[in-house]
Scaffold this motif. Sequence first.
Motif, PDB file in Angstrom:
ATOM      1  N   MET A 381       0.826  -1.196   0.000  1.00  0.00           N
ATOM      2  CA  MET A 381       0.000   0.000   0.000  1.00  0.00           C
ATOM      3  C   MET A 381       0.869   1.260   0.000  1.00  0.00           C
ATOM      4  SD  MET A 381      -2.716  -1.157   2.976  1.00  0.00           S
ATOM      5  CE  MET A 381      -3.977   0.053   2.565  1.00  0.00           C
ATOM      6  N   LEU A 382       0.341   2.318  -0.613  1.00  0.00           N
ATOM      7  CA  LEU A 382       1.004   3.620  -0.552  1.00  0.00           C
ATOM      8  C   LEU A 382      -0.073   4.683  -0.449  1.00  0.00           C
ATOM      9  CD1 LEU A 382       3.774   5.042  -0.687  1.00  0.00           C
ATOM     10  CD2 LEU A 382       3.354   5.383  -3.117  1.00  0.00           C
ATOM     11  N   ASP A 383      -0.054   5.451   0.640  1.00  0.00           N
ATOM     12  CA  ASP A 383      -1.081   6.461   0.894  1.00  0.00           C
ATOM     13  C   ASP A 383      -0.456   7.846   1.009  1.00  0.00           C
ATOM     14  OD1 ASP A 383      -2.938   4.459   1.041  1.00  0.00           O
ATOM     15  OD2 ASP A 383      -3.730   5.049   2.991  1.00  0.00           O
ATOM     16  N   TYR A 384      -1.120   8.815   0.383  1.00  0.00           N
ATOM     17  CA  TYR A 384      -0.786  10.217   0.608  1.00  0.00           C
ATOM     18  C   TYR A 384      -1.898  10.843   1.439  1.00  0.00           C
ATOM     19  CZ  TYR A 384      -0.627  15.217  -0.065  1.00  0.00           C
ATOM     20  OH  TYR A 384      -0.623  16.555   0.179  1.00  0.00           O
ATOM     21  N   THR A 385      -1.522  11.596   2.463  1.00  0.00           N
ATOM     22  CA  THR A 385      -2.480  12.209   3.382  1.00  0.00           C
ATOM     23  C   THR A 385      -2.241  13.701   3.470  1.00  0.00           C
ATOM     24  OG1 THR A 385      -2.515  10.199   4.725  1.00  0.00           O
ATOM     25  CG2 THR A 385      -3.298  12.217   5.780  1.00  0.00           C
ATOM     26  N   HIS A 386      -3.295  14.482   3.343  1.00  0.00           N
ATOM     27  CA  HIS A 386      -3.234  15.902   3.684  1.00  0.00           C
ATOM     28  C   HIS A 386      -4.244  16.155   4.784  1.00  0.00           C
ATOM     29  CE1 HIS A 386      -2.751  20.218   3.328  1.00  0.00           C
ATOM     30  NE2 HIS A 386      -4.075  20.306   3.419  1.00  0.00           N
ATOM     31  N   PHE A 387      -3.792  16.777   5.870  1.00  0.00           N
ATOM     32  CA  PHE A 387      -4.709  16.998   6.987  1.00  0.00           C
ATOM     33  C   PHE A 387      -4.718  18.462   7.394  1.00  0.00           C
ATOM     34  CE2 PHE A 387      -1.504  17.591  10.243  1.00  0.00           C
ATOM     35  CZ  PHE A 387      -0.420  16.860   9.775  1.00  0.00           C
ATOM     36  N   SER A 388      -5.822  18.835   7.999  1.00  0.00           N
ATOM     37  CA  SER A 388      -6.004  20.199   8.476  1.00  0.00           C
ATOM     38  C   SER A 388      -6.794  20.113   9.771  1.00  0.00           C
ATOM     39  CB  SER A 388      -6.774  20.994   7.410  1.00  0.00           C
ATOM     40  OG  SER A 388      -7.113  22.261   7.911  1.00  0.00           O
ATOM     41  N   VAL A 389      -6.218  20.642  10.854  1.00  0.00           N
ATOM     42  CA  VAL A 389      -6.861  20.543  12.165  1.00  0.00           C
ATOM     43  C   VAL A 389      -6.981  21.934  12.745  1.00  0.00           C
ATOM     44  CG1 VAL A 389      -6.795  19.388  14.411  1.00  0.00           C
ATOM     45  CG2 VAL A 389      -5.692  18.332  12.439  1.00  0.00           C
ATOM     46  N   SER A 390      -8.168  22.273  13.217  1.00  0.00           N
ATOM     47  CA  SER A 390      -8.361  23.621  13.775  1.00  0.00           C
ATOM     48  C   SER A 390      -7.732  23.710  15.158  1.00  0.00           C
ATOM     49  CB  SER A 390      -9.857  23.948  13.837  1.00  0.00           C
ATOM     50  OG  SER A 390     -10.487  23.161  14.813  1.00  0.00           O
ATOM     51  N   SER A 391      -7.619  24.928  15.663  1.00  0.00           N
ATOM     52  CA  SER A 391      -6.910  25.137  16.917  1.00  0.00           C
ATOM     53  C   SER A 391      -7.681  24.565  18.098  1.00  0.00           C
ATOM     54  CB  SER A 391      -6.706  26.633  17.138  1.00  0.00           C
ATOM     55  OG  SER A 391      -7.952  27.261  17.319  1.00  0.00           O
ATOM     56  N   ALA A 392      -6.923  24.150  19.111  1.00  0.00           N
ATOM     57  CA  ALA A 392      -7.530  23.652  20.341  1.00  0.00           C
ATOM     58  C   ALA A 392      -6.895  24.380  21.510  1.00  0.00           C
ATOM     59  CB  ALA A 392      -7.328  22.146  20.464  1.00  0.00           C
ATOM     60  N   ARG A 393      -7.726  25.030  22.307  1.00  0.00           N
ATOM     61  CA  ARG A 393      -7.218  25.646  23.524  1.00  0.00           C
ATOM     62  C   ARG A 393      -6.606  24.570  24.393  1.00  0.00           C
ATOM     63  NH1 ARG A 393      -9.548  26.959  27.347  1.00  0.00           N
ATOM     64  NH2 ARG A 393     -11.366  25.674  26.966  1.00  0.00           N
ATOM     65  N   GLY A 394      -5.461  24.813  24.913  1.00  0.00           N
ATOM     66  CA  GLY A 394      -4.895  23.893  25.894  1.00  0.00           C
ATOM     67  C   GLY A 394      -4.081  22.776  25.297  1.00  0.00           C
ATOM     68  N   VAL A 395      -4.034  22.681  23.982  1.00  0.00           N
ATOM     69  CA  VAL A 395      -3.155  21.700  23.347  1.00  0.00           C
ATOM     70  C   VAL A 395      -1.951  22.453  22.811  1.00  0.00           C
ATOM     71  CG1 VAL A 395      -2.956  19.944  21.562  1.00  0.00           C
ATOM     72  CG2 VAL A 395      -5.129  20.290  22.737  1.00  0.00           C
ATOM     73  N   SER A 396      -0.798  22.282  23.482  1.00  0.00           N
ATOM     74  CA  SER A 396       0.341  23.168  23.218  1.00  0.00           C
ATOM     75  C   SER A 396       0.844  23.035  21.788  1.00  0.00           C
ATOM     76  CB  SER A 396       1.477  22.871  24.190  1.00  0.00           C
ATOM     77  OG  SER A 396       1.957  21.565  23.964  1.00  0.00           O
ATOM     78  N   THR A 397       0.599  21.890  21.160  1.00  0.00           N
ATOM     79  CA  THR A 397       1.065  21.705  19.788  1.00  0.00           C
ATOM     80  C   THR A 397       0.044  22.187  18.766  1.00  0.00           C
ATOM     81  OG1 THR A 397       0.223  19.477  19.999  1.00  0.00           O
ATOM     82  CG2 THR A 397       2.596  19.764  20.170  1.00  0.00           C
ATOM     83  N   ASP A 398      -1.100  22.672  19.226  1.00  0.00           N
ATOM     84  CA  ASP A 398      -2.144  23.030  18.269  1.00  0.00           C
ATOM     85  C   ASP A 398      -2.894  24.286  18.711  1.00  0.00           C
ATOM     86  OD1 ASP A 398      -3.622  22.721  15.946  1.00  0.00           O
ATOM     87  OD2 ASP A 398      -5.152  21.524  16.950  1.00  0.00           O
ATOM     88  N   LEU A 399      -2.157  25.242  19.239  1.00  0.00           N
ATOM     89  CA  LEU A 399      -2.792  26.483  19.708  1.00  0.00           C
ATOM     90  C   LEU A 399      -3.344  27.285  18.537  1.00  0.00           C
ATOM     91  CD1 LEU A 399      -0.089  27.530  22.296  1.00  0.00           C
ATOM     92  CD2 LEU A 399      -2.417  26.739  22.788  1.00  0.00           C
ATOM     93  N   LEU A 400      -2.720  27.148  17.386  1.00  0.00           N
ATOM     94  CA  LEU A 400      -3.041  28.010  16.242  1.00  0.00           C
ATOM     95  C   LEU A 400      -3.543  27.217  15.036  1.00  0.00           C
ATOM     96  CD1 LEU A 400       0.174  30.169  16.574  1.00  0.00           C
ATOM     97  CD2 LEU A 400      -2.120  30.844  17.256  1.00  0.00           C
ATOM     98  N   GLY A 401      -3.930  25.981  15.249  1.00  0.00           N
ATOM     99  CA  GLY A 401      -4.330  25.151  14.107  1.00  0.00           C
ATOM    100  C   GLY A 401      -3.102  24.635  13.381  1.00  0.00           C
ATOM    101  N   ARG A 402      -3.294  23.580  12.604  1.00  0.00           N
ATOM    102  CA  ARG A 402      -2.132  22.951  11.986  1.00  0.00           C
ATOM    103  C   ARG A 402      -2.586  22.216  10.738  1.00  0.00           C
ATOM    104  NH1 ARG A 402       3.075  21.023  14.122  1.00  0.00           N
ATOM    105  NH2 ARG A 402       2.471  21.800  16.159  1.00  0.00           N
ATOM    106  N   ASN A 403      -1.787  22.266   9.693  1.00  0.00           N
ATOM    107  CA  ASN A 403      -2.013  21.336   8.602  1.00  0.00           C
ATOM    108  C   ASN A 403      -0.691  20.774   8.122  1.00  0.00           C
ATOM    109  OD1 ASN A 403      -1.005  23.360   6.831  1.00  0.00           O
ATOM    110  ND2 ASN A 403      -3.058  24.259   6.797  1.00  0.00           N
ATOM    111  N   GLY A 404      -0.760  19.703   7.356  1.00  0.00           N
ATOM    112  CA  GLY A 404       0.471  19.052   6.912  1.00  0.00           C
ATOM    113  C   GLY A 404       0.157  17.869   6.028  1.00  0.00           C
ATOM    114  N   ASN A 405       1.217  17.125   5.719  1.00  0.00           N
ATOM    115  CA  ASN A 405       1.104  16.024   4.770  1.00  0.00           C
ATOM    116  C   ASN A 405       1.907  14.829   5.271  1.00  0.00           C
ATOM    117  OD1 ASN A 405      -0.015  17.761   2.403  1.00  0.00           O
ATOM    118  ND2 ASN A 405       1.788  18.843   3.154  1.00  0.00           N
ATOM    119  N   ALA A 406       1.502  13.669   4.824  1.00  0.00           N
ATOM    120  CA  ALA A 406       2.250  12.454   5.147  1.00  0.00           C
ATOM    121  C   ALA A 406       2.228  11.518   3.950  1.00  0.00           C
ATOM    122  CB  ALA A 406       1.655  11.755   6.361  1.00  0.00           C
ATOM    123  N   VAL A 407       3.323  10.795   3.768  1.00  0.00           N
ATOM    124  CA  VAL A 407       3.378   9.724   2.781  1.00  0.00           C
ATOM    125  C   VAL A 407       3.816   8.454   3.505  1.00  0.00           C
ATOM    126  CG1 VAL A 407       4.489   8.843   0.702  1.00  0.00           C
ATOM    127  CG2 VAL A 407       3.893  11.265   0.873  1.00  0.00           C
TER     128      VAL A 407
END
Lengths: 415, 415, 415
Positions: A381-407
């Motif tokens: 299998m080979l998957d490409y992923t694009h994700f977008s996550v909105s901000s979460a108060r109190g989650v230090s890695t996601d204070l401002l929202g985050r998007n990215g990609n994975a293969v």
Amino acid sequence: PKGRPTISSDDKAYAFSIGLLAQEDFGGFMGVGQRGSESAGNFNKFTQNARRLRLYLSWRYKDWVVNVTPDFGSSSVDGTVGLFEANLNYTGLHNTTLTVGYFQPRMEEDSAERSGAFEFLERPTIVDLVRNIAGGVARFSIGGEHYEKRWLVAGYFTGQKFGDRNSSTNPVTDSQTGGVFRATGRPYVSKDIDVHVGVGATAAFKVNQTSNGRSYTFSDNVEVPLGETKLLTSGALNNISQIWAAGPQFGFRYKKFLLKGEYYHVGVQHNNAATTANLPSLNFDGWYVAANYTLIGHGRGYNEKIGAFTTPGVEYDFDPAKGHWGALEISGRWSVTDLRTSGATIKSGSLIQADGETGGNKQTVWQGGLNWYPNQHIKIMLDYTHFSVSSARGVSTDLLGRNGNAVVGRVQAAF
Amino acid sequence: PKGRPTISSDDKAYAFSIGLLAQEDFGGFMGVGQRGSESAGNFNKFTQNARRLRLYLSWRYKDWVVNVTPDFGSSSVDGTVGLFEANLNYTGLHNTTLTVGYFQPRMEEDSAERSGAFEFLERPTIVDLVRNIAGGVARFSIGGEHYEKRWLVAGYFTGQKFGDRNSSTNPVTDSQTGGVFRATGRPYVSKDIDVHVGVGATAAFKVNQTSNGRSYTFSDNVEVPLGETKLLTSGALNNISQIWAAGPQFGFRYKKFLLKGEYYHVGVQHNNAATTANLPSLNFDGWYVAANYTLIGHGRGYNEKIGAFTTPGVEYDFDPAKGHWGALEISGRWSVTDLRTSGATIKSGSLIQADGETGGNKQTVWQGGLNWYPNQHIKIMLDYTHFSVSSARGVSTDLLGRNGNAVVGRVQAAF
Amino acid sequence: PKGRPTISSDDKAYAFSIGLLAQEDFGGFMGVGQRGSESAGNFNKFTQNARRLRLYLSWRYKDWVVNVTPDFGSSSVDGTVGLFEANLNYTGLHNTTLTVGYFQPRMEEDSAERSGAFEFLERPTIVDLVRNIAGGVARFSIGGEHYEKRWLVAGYFTGQKFGDRNSSTNPVTDSQTGGVFRATGRPYVSKDIDVHVGVGATAAFKVNQTSNGRSYTFSDNVEVPLGETKLLTSGALNNISQIWAAGPQFGFRYKKFLLKGEYYHVGVQHNNAATTANLPSLNFDGWYVAANYTLIGHGRGYNEKIGAFTTPGVEYDFDPAKGHWGALEISGRWSVTDLRTSGATIKSGSLIQADGETGGNKQTVWQGGLNWYPNQHIKIMLDYTHFSVSSARGVSTDLLGRNGNAVVGRVQAAF
């Protein structure tokens, strides 16, 4: 399954088989930089994971079947050894399996497919969240499943998961009870067309109680099994009396093309008696739509025994000299999960905030993938992923929202 | 191997087998008293260890072979359960095995022998140190091995080990990548004589990164598998950019006498960009020489498929009434490992000290042993060990150097 | 056992088998309220536990048998994976098995029955306490067992248990050594009557030493496998030189009725040289009496090969249409364990208190149970337990004594 090593007694009263599902993943993330002063989180550039290493052991005596399946893999960080299932089944009634013990009760079409037949590396997030409310892997279950040519119904009373009480720091002092239900039908069937409809429902009548009371947090990674930081969260939900989820599932096959979708609504009731604040009920939801086309080989067919679509078929084993390439399919999926507590109005005494200040957030994942089957036992299998996550108060890695990609690639062997 | 339980389909397309390597050790230390005000360390007078309890499960379909090997033993402190290997292999090319998944890539003659065929309980320390740089047990590997009658070559690109990221306190945020290479030849072969030469090389192109950065510590016990305190150490090496090792291997058989030796040089490059100090490269090395004579039974032969010498053969199973005693061999080994950082000149900003103030130390181990094989599946071992380790600054159990002795037996069963 | 999947070579030199013992328990406690200001303790109202999930793997070559048995179950809190046994056996002598490796050496009739054949869910507490002094599951053992038609004798020298040294915080620096002995006889045998007498003895010549010295605590739950708080305790016993236990065992069968009982006395010697106080020896004891009647099917018979009574037999497999109900038995048991240190007279410098101020307490358990066997491989159990435990100084959940009830069912499959 076909090709699983099996030995039987001459009178057919006894049978023993030992199967395998081995899945090893490798890949990484790109462009997942933090914003502002957020912490970076763990998004490995290139790493590996033994996703499933299941040894399916099965002993049968007449109508009684015992399944024990150790698992040396892990959902995203390998290195531990656990149990996928250990249950006793009675198959003496027509088209019916009665089950007691550690089991995976299934309510979603995507789970019913079995993990070796997935279109993508991982289930959509909403499926992962609702199946774990009172089902999921190695859940103690008592119930059964019955199928006919055009419909299937299954129901289980459930308890704890294997290992739930295994905490030295904060053990469970009152265990969860719940239930899982599924009903599916095939309103239209022809050679070229399969229509699947169904409904799944689940509830935790009470959740595990520890010294912190009865709490629950919905949380997931971005549908990639490499141990990345979980960005999606509902925030910690406390004083819970009940959690339920329900929703429809739909599938449509036309020749080698398959379109699927499921929607689930999640409700959380608080135990107001236990608190001074009058906590509101919370509502979350999520859905996914997936499209699949088989380029080479038999298309994904419908298996009435499990009420789900199955893996493509290989016409001829891979053999380039003869021009045989096995089977090949291409898939795309759109998956949305919304854990924002819209409508929540109470701010003090709990995590529930005024509108616009939710503790939870929302995740959208786009995926595209190729699966190649050199023969019926091997899958690449080979998957490409694009994700977008909105901000979460109190989650230090996601204070401002985050998007990215994975293969990410996967090597799978199943017997 | 011969005698391993196997079932096959009638058309030979399918085969499944389940093998075993069980090794249980018992013994203890004598005369390992601390000097001055050192702490005593853990040198158990008499204890036991389940060294290897490997269940070799293998499923084959035509040219595709899947190996999954759980291990209920442990290198020196039993009680945990892990994985020896889980990989997918393609054997469709002549004398070639292509492998992907968790595997043990081998670069040393001693490792190539397989752990059930060792002359002694444990590998020499230098072999243990270099094989774990980018190889070792359950290392994610992609590569292959090809052999001919007079030579063998193998190469693997490698990643993390099974479980490397499984730390709740300090997880790996960027995983290791590396490689392992081996080439061997047989310049002279006759009925009475086998000459083996070869070279092994390995490198970690980057090592696992945690919140402490990229660090590595070479450390080992005294070639005894009873959980004793590790006296040998390089000290903690920080800000590492790359680690490599390479060296020659040599073996010579004359009738039932076998002489072997290997030498490895280890180099450590620092990532000077990340520090203010201009850290030097470090160089360590080690070697061993082992002699073996088979008193009863067939002597150790050469297996061209693995490029290594193998276990002695039993002519007749143990049966005292008929005067049959199985096989018996005697071995001796001298093993030196030098982790002193000769030539290092920078003192502040890192552990590297001026000459004569090294953070690392040197270990010499002398061993003698007897192995008895009542039949080809059972092996009883008895090893005597004398060790001498120089002092290491900062190791509370070895401030003043230490020497001592151990006597350890092993019961082994292999199918 | 009959029905275990086995493959053999044509010449009978080789055999491999893979058996199973799966036991899953579910139930809870009623009326276990704390008194006064005690803490409530953990007495789950309804929970589940995978008690035993043992995979019995056995390889045989001629007279040599290797047993390796992973266990995915747990005594009361499931979620971990361990080892039941891993040993090498030589069976070349008449009616004799010589064993080395991790093994369960048995000294009690109740243990000799094997855990799949128990009348109740759990052994009586006193049996659990004495068997773990120097025996128990996965104990390193060297010894043997010999049986004849009318008697049996067994003796083992023992070491550590699998995993004993596996502590990162307080490792064992000197391991335990001990021994286990059993002798039984059948003074009277007829078609309707079996009389069993025997004696069991065990000793830990030294117990595991950690940085806390050589300590031991006798403690147990109330013969229910659901992870409940252990109320029974001897208090921590320090500076121990030796622990021993011995006692008689008795069984009497008349047709389908079976009466059994065992008594054990436990002695603890302190190492007075190591302390200023002159610590006295301590004495504990316990016993149980159990009665059993087989309502349907063959009654419990005597197995001379293990010196113990065995499970009832199913005449016809469960088939209601034909009026076949398998086998059914009813049992009752009275179990008393007294860990009060009567006669202890020294108060300072240790936990031993003046008479009437004991650190230990006393537990009485009454149980009644039904076991149903639809066929020889499946067993459904239901046990009612009433327990009463006297107060223990220093146990926050049992300052004032406690009694309560439990109802627990079990589903068992054995192959």
